[in-house]
Design a protein around this motif. Structure first.
Motif, PDB file in Angstrom:
ATOM      1  N   VAL A   1       0.652   6.856   1.831  1.00 43.27           N
ATOM      2  CA  VAL A   1      -0.239   6.821   0.651  1.00 43.27           C
ATOM      3  C   VAL A   1      -0.877   5.450   0.439  1.00 43.27           C
ATOM      4  O   VAL A   1      -1.722   5.281  -0.436  1.00 43.27           O
ATOM      5  CB  VAL A   1       0.499   7.262  -0.634  1.00 43.27           C
ATOM      6  CG1 VAL A   1       0.898   8.714  -0.557  1.00 43.27           C
ATOM      7  CG2 VAL A   1       1.693   6.369  -0.937  1.00 43.27           C
TER       8      VAL A   1
ATOM      9  N   VAL B   1       0.571   2.293  -0.182  1.00 44.66           N
ATOM     10  CA  VAL B   1       1.157   1.232  -1.002  1.00 44.66           C
ATOM     11  C   VAL B   1       2.425   0.735  -0.298  1.00 44.66           C
ATOM     12  O   VAL B   1       3.008   1.429   0.518  1.00 44.66           O
ATOM     13  CB  VAL B   1       1.519   1.705  -2.428  1.00 44.66           C
ATOM     14  CG1 VAL B   1       0.286   2.057  -3.215  1.00 44.66           C
ATOM     15  CG2 VAL B   1       2.483   2.872  -2.389  1.00 44.66           C
TER      16      VAL B   1
ATOM     17  N   THR C   1      -8.011   2.641   0.637  1.00 44.21           N
ATOM     18  CA  THR C   1      -7.184   2.334  -0.537  1.00 44.21           C
ATOM     19  C   THR C   1      -6.373   3.562  -0.961  1.00 44.21           C
ATOM     20  O   THR C   1      -6.731   4.699  -0.612  1.00 44.21           O
ATOM     21  CB  THR C   1      -8.054   1.909  -1.731  1.00 44.21           C
ATOM     22  OG1 THR C   1      -8.853   3.036  -2.118  1.00 44.21           O
ATOM     23  CG2 THR C   1      -8.952   0.729  -1.404  1.00 44.21           C
ATOM     24  N   PRO C   2      -5.295   3.349  -1.702  1.00 44.80           N
ATOM     25  CA  PRO C   2      -4.514   4.501  -2.173  1.00 44.80           C
ATOM     26  C   PRO C   2      -5.354   5.505  -2.963  1.00 44.80           C
ATOM     27  O   PRO C   2      -5.194   6.719  -2.812  1.00 44.80           O
ATOM     28  CB  PRO C   2      -3.458   3.850  -3.077  1.00 44.80           C
ATOM     29  CG  PRO C   2      -3.333   2.455  -2.579  1.00 44.80           C
ATOM     30  CD  PRO C   2      -4.685   2.063  -2.091  1.00 44.80           C
ATOM     31  N   GLU C   3      -6.277   4.981  -3.789  1.00 43.06           N
ATOM     32  CA  GLU C   3      -7.122   5.880  -4.583  1.00 43.06           C
ATOM     33  C   GLU C   3      -7.968   6.765  -3.674  1.00 43.06           C
ATOM     34  O   GLU C   3      -8.122   7.972  -3.912  1.00 43.06           O
ATOM     35  CB  GLU C   3      -8.070   5.079  -5.495  1.00 43.06           C
ATOM     36  CG  GLU C   3      -7.397   4.143  -6.467  1.00 43.06           C
ATOM     37  CD  GLU C   3      -7.234   2.737  -5.912  1.00 43.06           C
ATOM     38  OE1 GLU C   3      -6.612   2.600  -4.831  1.00 43.06           O
ATOM     39  OE2 GLU C   3      -7.692   1.776  -6.553  1.00 43.06           O
TER      40      GLU C   3
ATOM     41  N   VAL D   1      -5.975   9.519  -2.030  1.00 39.08           N
ATOM     42  CA  VAL D   1      -5.778  10.678  -2.913  1.00 39.08           C
ATOM     43  C   VAL D   1      -7.010  11.564  -2.856  1.00 39.08           C
ATOM     44  O   VAL D   1      -6.909  12.789  -2.717  1.00 39.08           O
ATOM     45  CB  VAL D   1      -5.510  10.228  -4.371  1.00 39.08           C
ATOM     46  CG1 VAL D   1      -5.421  11.432  -5.292  1.00 39.08           C
ATOM     47  CG2 VAL D   1      -4.233   9.410  -4.441  1.00 39.08           C
TER      48      VAL D   1
ATOM     49  N   ARG E   1      -2.792   4.363  -9.358  1.00 37.32           N
ATOM     50  CA  ARG E   1      -3.543   4.382  -8.090  1.00 37.32           C
ATOM     51  C   ARG E   1      -3.157   5.612  -7.271  1.00 37.32           C
ATOM     52  O   ARG E   1      -3.982   6.221  -6.608  1.00 37.32           O
ATOM     53  CB  ARG E   1      -3.246   3.125  -7.267  1.00 37.32           C
ATOM     54  CG  ARG E   1      -3.641   1.845  -7.952  1.00 37.32           C
ATOM     55  CD  ARG E   1      -3.495   0.661  -7.011  1.00 37.32           C
ATOM     56  NE  ARG E   1      -4.631   0.579  -6.106  1.00 37.32           N
ATOM     57  CZ  ARG E   1      -4.690  -0.231  -5.055  1.00 37.32           C
ATOM     58  NH1 ARG E   1      -3.671  -1.007  -4.765  1.00 37.32           N
ATOM     59  NH2 ARG E   1      -5.759  -0.264  -4.294  1.00 37.32           N
ATOM     60  N   LEU E   2      -1.882   5.982  -7.344  1.00 47.74           N
ATOM     61  CA  LEU E   2      -1.394   7.088  -6.520  1.00 47.74           C
ATOM     62  C   LEU E   2      -1.808   8.464  -7.051  1.00 47.74           C
ATOM     63  O   LEU E   2      -1.560   9.475  -6.390  1.00 47.74           O
ATOM     64  CB  LEU E   2       0.130   7.017  -6.378  1.00 47.74           C
ATOM     65  CG  LEU E   2       0.619   5.853  -5.512  1.00 47.74           C
ATOM     66  CD1 LEU E   2       2.140   5.772  -5.524  1.00 47.74           C
ATOM     67  CD2 LEU E   2       0.105   5.999  -4.085  1.00 47.74           C
TER      68      LEU E   2
ATOM     69  N   GLY F   1      -5.011   8.576  -8.044  1.00 49.35           N
ATOM     70  CA  GLY F   1      -6.448   8.480  -7.789  1.00 49.35           C
ATOM     71  C   GLY F   1      -7.222   7.616  -8.768  1.00 49.35           C
ATOM     72  O   GLY F   1      -8.442   7.518  -8.669  1.00 49.35           O
ATOM     73  N   VAL F   2      -6.514   6.993  -9.709  1.00 51.95           N
ATOM     74  CA  VAL F   2      -7.204   6.134 -10.679  1.00 51.95           C
ATOM     75  C   VAL F   2      -7.580   4.818 -10.005  1.00 51.95           C
ATOM     76  O   VAL F   2      -6.742   4.212  -9.326  1.00 51.95           O
ATOM     77  CB  VAL F   2      -6.288   5.841 -11.892  1.00 51.95           C
ATOM     78  CG1 VAL F   2      -6.908   4.780 -12.808  1.00 51.95           C
ATOM     79  CG2 VAL F   2      -6.021   7.119 -12.673  1.00 51.95           C
TER      80      VAL F   2
END
Lengths: 248, 298
Positions: free
Chosen positions: A56, A58, A77-79, A82, B179-180, B182-183
């Motif tokens: 993911v 991080v 990036t993690p965002e 997702v 963040r995980l 999706g923000v």
């Protein structure tokens, strides 16, 4: 001529992960096909959560290949991950405790854009309320006020709000009573029936083997054994793999 | 009776200005664990931007927007340049950094602009009176109360009902988890600073309206009041900061009316003593539920 094998949903290729000087993963390779449930087993500190976190985006510094739908994830990036279709239900759940259950779910929908997003969100909420009774009964309550089992349901539902292609579940039974563990695994079984692709990290080996299509055993950051639950279920071999005595 | 109503209106107006500042302070504290003492300089920047815009011949209200925009830009610049590199640092480090920024800005104002107060020509509404139910009340005070109510309601609705607001709250509670899901959590920090800058900009305009001038250290007294207000309300929630600001403003105004002349120099000392008394009974503030962030409980 046989048709080419479809691209795996997730490909991990010779992945190393480091926390500073500490090497958490050593040349880990695995793949997950669409609709599969893959379990990662191993003792504490074996590197299971590190692998989840690497996927993911991080946590550890990584080198090696990590691809989702054939797309390299390095530098993503993690965002963005997702939005690309990966969602994590982390160990310890990490709900936004002072926000309501419904707000927790809606935050999970933050990446949804475009025409129809609002109606799709409403539809998803309806579907998830069917799947998780706690969402129906207590959606206005603060997430932090729920029991562990209820929180786990909300955490899974929040992850599902992003409509992931790949759901990562890190220790979903941790800290829950046996009855509640059953409920959580019933939920995971339902998701499996619906075709959800999942990577499951679980200390409860029996539950993990019961639900997975394939398993990998990690020890000291290395995959020491891989196979179907039947192949891997032999107790003695599993124990030796847990402690890294057997190479895959 | 008239003087009681006037005192209450003045107190609520002053407290409302403090509330705007306190909410900005608490919002930044909530997302970053930072008590930003340079927040007061955002008022000063608003004031100087207003003076600059007026000197260019821009009419007052567009110039006021320039002032608010300057505060927003300055707040965002603080986050990007000074505070983002320190994210995760200890409370002491962040606190010292914010003091440093405050002092540097005050010195820059003094050296590059002037140590003397710059007068500001404000529109008639800032100095006129209206009669309500037979009581003469300052228009500025009524405007202040109206603006504060609109902003507080707007901010609450934004944080509770909008996806962006929920995202800001989520990032404040758990940066990594946000963040995980999706923000874009970094952007949410920036947004929190921008909002705090906008609130400080509006508070700056109201403050300049009351003073009629701008000087390098004009932000100091209100930011201390706002800091105490967040402590009174509890660093833990939005309503607490607003309530703390109102209480502090009311206390100051009421004491100004009721204290005999010989005790007037002790007014602020008495107010702070009362704050300490409140904290003796409610150590986490009047509305706090613990050390959660303000935005988290909005």
């Amino acid at each position: 001529m046989s048709a080419a094998a479809p691209t795996p949903l997730l490909e991990v290729e010779r992945l190393d992960a480091f926390y500073g000087a500490i090497r958490a993963l050593r040349e880990v390779s695995l793949s997950i096909r669409r609709g599969e449930v893959v379990a990662l087993l191993g003792a504490n500190g074996a590197g299971k959560t590190s692998l989840m976190r690497a996927i993911v985006g991080v946590g550890p510094q990584v080198s090696g290949g990590l691809r989702l739908n054939g797309r390299e994830l390095a530098g993503v990036t993690p965002e963005q991950r997702v939005r690309s279709g990966v969602a994590l239900v982390p160990e310890g759940r990490h709900l936004f405790g002072s926000m309501s259950i419904e707000d927790n779910l809606l935050v999970g929908r933050v990446g949804a854009r475009g025409r129809g997003a609002r109606s799709r969100t409403a539809g998803l909420l309806r579907e998830l309320k069917e799947l998780f009774p706690v969402l129906r009964e207590r959606s206005g309550r603060l997430a932090g006020s729920l029991s562990g089992g209820q929180q786990q349901q909300v955490a899974i539902a929040r992850a599902l709000m992003s409509e992931p292609e790949l759901l990562l579940l890190d220790e979903p039974s941790l800290g829950l009573s046996p009855q509640v563990v059953d409920v959580v695994f019933e939920t995971i079984a339902t998701l499996r029936e619906r075709g959800m692709t999942m990577l499951l990290v679980e200390q409860d080996v029996a539950e993990a083997l019961a639900i997975a299509d394939r398993c990998h055993v990690l020890a000291s950051g290395r995959i020491t054994r891989s196979g179907t639950p039947e192949e891997i279920g032999d107790h003695e071999q599993l124990v030796s793999a847990y402690f890294g005595a057997e190479e895959s | 009776m008239d003087s009681v109503v006037q005192t209450l209106v003045n107190g609520v107006a002053l407290g409302g200005t403090y509330a705007l500042l306190a909410i900005g302070l608490a919002m930044v504290y909530s997302v970053m664990g930072l008590i930003n003492f340079a927040h007061g300089e955002l008022l000063t920047i608003t004031g100087y931007a207003l003076v600059g815009a007026l000197s260019l011949g821009i009419p007052f209200w567009p110039a006021a927007l320039v002032g608010i925009a300057a505060a927003v830009v300055a707040a965002v610049a603080m986050e990007r340049i000074a505070f983002r590199p320190l994210r995760g640092a200890s409370l002491e480090t962040l606190l010292l950094s914010s003091f440093a920024i405050s002092v540097v800005l005050q010195v820059l104002f003094a050296e590059l602009i002037s140590t003397r107060a710059k007068p500001v020509q404000t529109p008639g509404i800032f100095s006129s009176n209206v009669t309500l139910l037979g009581v003469s009340i300052g228009s500025l005070q009524l405007v202040t109360i109206g603006v504060v109510i609109v902003l507080l309601v707007g901010l609450t609705v934004f944080l509770r009902r909008s996806m962006l607001g929920r995202s800001v709250r989520a990032a404040g509670i758990d940066f990594e988890m946000a963040r995980l899901v999706g923000v874009r959590a970094n952007s949410m920090f920036l947004l929190a600073f921008a909002l705090s800058g906008a609130l400080a900009g509006v508070a700056g305009l109201l403050w300049v309206g009351q003073r009629g001038s701008v000087d390098p250290s004009m932000g100091l007294a209100p930011v201390i009041a706002a800091f105490l207000a967040t402590i009174i309300g509890g660093l833990g929630n939005l309503s607490g900061a607003a309530l703390g600001g109102l209480l502090y403003g009311l206390l100051q105004t009421v004491l100004e009316q009721v204290l005999p002349g010989s005790l007037q120099p002790y007014r602020d000392a008495i107010v702070v003593s009362l704050v300490v008394a409140i904290l003796l009974f409610r150590p986490n503030g009047v509305l706090s539920r613990g050390r959660a962030g303000l935005v988290r409980e909005a």
